[in-house]
Write a protein that holds these residues in place. Structure first.
Motif, PDB file in Angstrom:
ATOM      1  N   TRP A  82     -16.025  -3.373 -10.625  1.00 25.13           N
ATOM      2  CA  TRP A  82     -14.398  -2.860 -10.842  1.00 25.13           C
ATOM      3  C   TRP A  82     -14.440  -2.254 -12.221  1.00 25.13           C
ATOM      4  O   TRP A  82     -13.200  -2.088 -12.627  1.00 25.13           O
ATOM      5  N   LEU A 106      -5.008 -10.293  -5.733  1.00 24.70           N
ATOM      6  CA  LEU A 106      -5.947  -9.172  -5.397  1.00 24.70           C
ATOM      7  C   LEU A 106      -7.359  -9.319  -5.963  1.00 24.70           C
ATOM      8  O   LEU A 106      -8.184  -9.296  -5.134  1.00 24.70           O
ATOM      9  N   GLN A 119     -18.718  -5.731  -5.893  1.00 26.83           N
ATOM     10  CA  GLN A 119     -17.822  -4.593  -6.134  1.00 26.83           C
ATOM     11  C   GLN A 119     -17.872  -4.151  -7.388  1.00 26.83           C
ATOM     12  O   GLN A 119     -17.977  -5.225  -8.487  1.00 26.83           O
ATOM     13  N   GLU A 143       0.831  -1.192  -0.023  1.00 27.01           N
ATOM     14  CA  GLU A 143      -0.115  -0.073   0.041  1.00 27.01           C
ATOM     15  C   GLU A 143       0.872   1.201  -0.026  1.00 27.01           C
ATOM     16  O   GLU A 143       0.588   2.319  -0.786  1.00 27.01           O
ATOM     17  N   HIS A 165     -11.043   4.673 -11.469  1.00 27.22           N
ATOM     18  CA  HIS A 165      -9.946   4.605 -10.374  1.00 27.22           C
ATOM     19  C   HIS A 165      -9.378   5.874 -10.536  1.00 27.22           C
ATOM     20  O   HIS A 165      -9.572   6.969 -11.138  1.00 27.22           O
ATOM     21  N   TYR A 172      -6.406  -0.966  -3.997  1.00 32.53           N
ATOM     22  CA  TYR A 172      -7.475  -1.268  -4.707  1.00 32.53           C
ATOM     23  C   TYR A 172      -7.756  -0.413  -5.901  1.00 32.53           C
ATOM     24  O   TYR A 172      -8.233  -1.021  -6.941  1.00 32.53           O
ATOM     25  N   ASN A 173      -7.073   0.573  -6.021  1.00 27.24           N
ATOM     26  CA  ASN A 173      -7.310   1.430  -7.186  1.00 27.24           C
ATOM     27  C   ASN A 173      -6.665   1.036  -8.220  1.00 27.24           C
ATOM     28  O   ASN A 173      -6.714   0.837  -9.458  1.00 27.24           O
ATOM     29  N   ASP A 206     -10.917 -10.414  -1.956  1.00 36.67           N
ATOM     30  CA  ASP A 206     -12.186 -10.003  -0.854  1.00 36.67           C
ATOM     31  C   ASP A 206     -13.267 -11.337  -1.185  1.00 36.67           C
ATOM     32  O   ASP A 206     -14.044 -11.514  -0.091  1.00 36.67           O
ATOM     33  N   ILE A 261      -9.296  -6.094   0.488  1.00 37.07           N
ATOM     34  CA  ILE A 261      -8.515  -4.887  -0.337  1.00 37.07           C
ATOM     35  C   ILE A 261      -9.264  -3.867  -0.608  1.00 37.07           C
ATOM     36  O   ILE A 261      -8.577  -2.807  -0.919  1.00 37.07           O
ATOM     37  N   GLU A 262     -10.452  -3.785  -0.649  1.00 36.11           N
ATOM     38  CA  GLU A 262     -11.283  -2.537  -0.789  1.00 36.11           C
ATOM     39  C   GLU A 262     -10.746  -1.527   0.161  1.00 36.11           C
ATOM     40  O   GLU A 262     -11.114  -0.157  -0.151  1.00 36.11           O
TER      41      GLU A 262
END
Ligand SMILES: N[C@@H](CCC(=O)N[C@@H](CS)C(=O)NCC(=O)O)C(=O)O
Length: 327
Positions: A316, A245, A314, A220, A320, A270-271, A249, A263-264
């Motif tokens: 995707w 990744l 989510q 991160e 982003h 996440y991005n 989740d 991960i969110e």
């Protein structure tokens, strides 16, 4: 029928999961000369090679991603196994419903029933792991290689003269850095989720799950300062992280008890995941139903009824923030 046993339980030592070495290590090269390991004779040619994959397997997923990135879709054919994997390993069970839900194809080349038949065809005394991915040579009917980290490196360059695609995800000037990141990501994250989920002692679970989240914190931070893991160029290191990744989740968080965080909840990771997902032809390598079905319905010793949980959705495809952060 067979003495083949395919079971993660057989890979546990002192409560900890130990991934076995892949055994077929030949390389496809532009001129057929021997590569880094194995024997020569595997020249890059159109329609000679084939991939056997599960869409659940993160290692196999890497090879599918590189097939797309490198424009190999029309050169290298693919068969997809059934997501359910029990005692005798990956099967080619396939019908209209499994094709629709999970993308199964059956063994459309030879009509085999199980992946282990590919391995036994090479050596009737083979006792290694019957894993996917398998990179297969249709001309000589042999396994070229069953190690995804090597398959993606072949795909990265061996077919360049045929495709004209010279995108390089393992560039010379970044190799030291890539290896360094791979080392962290492989042991603590890619394999870290398995070591957490397959642990059979509290100690082994505690140790591995803690190391996993320390590594995610580290990643991160890297992604706070860099668009990609090794700087501003997208490399194999990024794709090797990404396959874990996209399973995290919906599967690893719940099924492998990697549930300190989603991960969110990591803004940069996440991005980054969304950005890579949205790259051309990548989304079609992700089959969420196959992924969930495989993990939850195959490891029955810790999910005995094979119930596949609903996981919260989510999007995707949403915008982003990576362009905004790094322009
Ligand atoms: N080192 C291999 C590992 C592949 C691997 O572990 N594949 C798993 C599925 S995710 C498998 O097929 N396992 C079969 C088994 O353990 O019997 C690679 O990266 O290609």
């Amino acid at each position: 029928m067979t003495s083949v046993k395919s079971n993660w339980n057989s890979s546990i030592k002192d409560g900890e999961y130990q991934r076995k070495e892949s055994q077929f290590r030949n390389w496809i090269t532009p001129d057929g000369s021997a590569g880094i390991s194995g024997s020569g004779g595997f020249q890059a040619e159109a329609d000679r090679y084939h991939l056997y994959v599960s869409l659940a397997c993160p290692w196999a997923h890497r090879t599918l991603v590189f097939r797309q990135l490198k424009g190999l879709e029309n050169l290298i054919s693919v068969s997809v196994v059934n997501p359910d994997m029990h005692d005798i390993g990956w099967s080619f069970k396939h019908d209209a419903e499994s094709a629709k839900l999970y993308g199964t194809t059956g063994d459309d080349l030879y009509g085999d029933e199980y992946i282990f038949e590919k391995y036994l065809a090479q050596d009737p005394h083979y006792t290694g792991v019957n894993s996917v991915p398998v990179l297969w040579d249709k001309k000589n009917k042999v396994i070229v290689n069953n190690e995804s980290s090597e398959i993606i490196r072949m795909f990265n360059s061996a077919f360049n003269d045929i495709t004209g695609n010279t995108l390089d995800f393992y560039p010379e000037h970044l190799r030291t850095k890539i290896e360094e990141v791979n080392e962290l990501v492989y042991h603590k994250i890619n394999n870290g989720v398995y070591k957490s989920g397959f642990a059979t002692t509290q100690e082994a679970y505690d140790k591995n799950v803690k190391e996993l989240f320390v590594a995610l914190d580290e990643v991160e931070q890297i992604l706070a300062n860099n668009r990609y893991l090794t700087g501003d160029e997208l490399t194999e290191a990024d794709w090797r992280l990404w396959v874990t990744l996209v399973r995290f989740d919906s599967v690893y968080h719940t099924h492998f008890k990697c549930n300190l965080r989603l991960i969110e909840q990591y803004n940069n990771i996440y991005n980054f995941m969304l950005e890579l997902y949205q790259m051309p032809n990548i989304a079609k390598t992700v089959n969420e139903a196959h992924i969930k079905r495989h993990y939850y319905a195959s490891h029955l010793s810790f999910n005995p009824y094979g119930i596949v949980p609903i996981t919260h959705k989510q999007d995707w495809t949403e915008l982003h923030n990576r362009n905004k952060t790094f322009n």
